[in-house]
Design a protein around this motif. Sequence first.
Motif, mmCIF file in Angstrom:
data_model
loop_
_atom_site.group_PDB
_atom_site.id
_atom_site.type_symbol
_atom_site.label_atom_id
_atom_site.label_comp_id
_atom_site.label_asym_id
_atom_site.label_seq_id
_atom_site.Cartn_x
_atom_site.Cartn_y
_atom_site.Cartn_z
ATOM 1 N N ARG A 172 0.821 -1.211 0.000
ATOM 2 C CA ARG A 172 0.000 0.000 0.000
ATOM 3 C C ARG A 172 0.855 1.262 0.000
ATOM 4 O O ARG A 172 1.963 1.272 0.515
ATOM 5 N N THR A 173 0.295 2.333 -0.558
ATOM 6 C CA THR A 173 0.989 3.619 -0.521
ATOM 7 C C THR A 173 1.019 4.133 0.907
ATOM 8 O O THR A 173 0.253 3.676 1.776
ATOM 9 N N ALA A 175 -0.049 6.977 1.994
ATOM 10 C CA ALA A 175 -1.338 7.590 2.330
ATOM 11 C C ALA A 175 -2.356 6.519 2.715
ATOM 12 O O ALA A 175 -3.110 6.676 3.690
ATOM 13 N N GLU A 176 -2.377 5.418 1.976
ATOM 14 C CA GLU A 176 -3.312 4.324 2.282
ATOM 15 C C GLU A 176 -2.994 3.704 3.640
ATOM 16 O O GLU A 176 -3.903 3.390 4.427
ATOM 17 N N ARG A 178 -1.455 5.124 6.223
ATOM 18 C CA ARG A 178 -1.780 6.047 7.307
ATOM 19 C C ARG A 178 -3.282 6.114 7.539
ATOM 20 O O ARG A 178 -3.748 6.185 8.681
ATOM 21 N N THR A 179 -4.061 6.109 6.441
ATOM 22 C CA THR A 179 -5.516 6.142 6.576
ATOM 23 C C THR A 179 -6.032 4.893 7.276
ATOM 24 O O THR A 179 -6.930 4.964 8.130
ATOM 25 N N ARG A 180 -5.441 3.760 6.934
ATOM 26 C CA ARG A 180 -5.937 2.482 7.456
ATOM 27 C C ARG A 180 -5.411 2.171 8.860
ATOM 28 O O ARG A 180 -6.146 1.676 9.707
ATOM 29 N N TYR A 181 -4.118 2.476 9.101
ATOM 30 C CA TYR A 181 -3.497 2.033 10.349
ATOM 31 C C TYR A 181 -2.957 3.157 11.233
ATOM 32 O O TYR A 181 -2.526 2.892 12.356
ATOM 33 N N GLY A 182 -2.942 4.377 10.723
ATOM 34 C CA GLY A 182 -2.528 5.509 11.547
ATOM 35 C C GLY A 182 -1.154 5.355 12.160
ATOM 36 O O GLY A 182 -0.198 4.919 11.505
ATOM 37 N N LYS A 183 -1.038 5.671 13.449
ATOM 38 C CA LYS A 183 0.250 5.669 14.124
ATOM 39 C C LYS A 183 0.752 4.272 14.467
ATOM 40 O O LYS A 183 1.896 4.129 14.951
#
Length: 241
Positions: A172-173, A175-176, A178-183
Motif C-alpha cells: 500500500r501507498t 497515504a493508504e 496512514r488512513t488504514r493504520y494511523g500511528k
Amino acid sequence: MKQCLVLLLKLIVAVSSAHASDRKTRLLELLHDETSPHVMVVAHRGDQFGAPENSLAGFENCARWGVDILEIDLRRTADGHWIVMHDRTLDRTTTGAGPVEAFTLDEIRNLRLRDREGRPTDHPVPTLAETLELARGRMLVYLDKADDAIDAVHAEVARLDAQEFVLFYGRRTLAELRTRYGKLLDRIIYLPKVSDGMQGLPTYVDELASLRPAAFIIDFRDEHSPVLAEIRKIRDAGARA
C-alpha cells in the motif's frame, strides 16, 4: 539432592533464555544494518522439503539450521483465530476442503497437513501462537497474507509479547497505510514491497523511505528491471534490500 537439581534446572533455563535473547538481538541488529555484508536467509513457508509447508516440524528444522527469518502465511478461522496457511481454502494443503474462514479452529485442528506429493501426514495445522513461541529467540518471523488486517494481527502479536521479532509487509501507498493504520505504523517493523510492473515505483520508494523501514522487499524478473534502479535509493535511505 532435590535442591541441587532445582538449581541446575534454573541455571539451564537462565542460560537458554540468555542465548535466545542474544540471538534475537543479533538478528534485529543485522536487519537494521544496511551496511552489513551478511545475507539474511529467509525460509519461505518453512522447510517445504523435509516437512509439509507451513508446519511446526518444518519451522523447527529452520530454527535448528540457523535460519534468520521465518516467512509464514496467516489466515483467520470462522471463530477469529489466526492459523498458519497459505491458501484461502483447505483443499491443497490439508485433508479438508472449503474456505478457511468457514471453519472453526477446532474443526481445522482435527485436519492433517499434506506433504508435497499431496499425501496426508500426521502434522496438524499450526496456530500463530504456536509458531511465534517456537521461533521466539531463534528466528525473526515475517508475516505474509496479513497486510489487510495488520491492526488485528498486531493485537494478537502484542498479546503474545512477540512484537519485537515480528515483521509485517505490504504494497500500500503511504497515504493508504496512514488512513488504514494511523500511528500503528510507527510501532511495528513494516517492510514495503516493490516489484516489476508497480505504478509510480520511484515515488513509492521515496514515500515509504520516509517511514525509515529496516528493509524493502524487492521482486524482479531480470537484469533490466526498473526495481534494480531503486536499490541505491533504498540503501541511501538506510534500508536493506
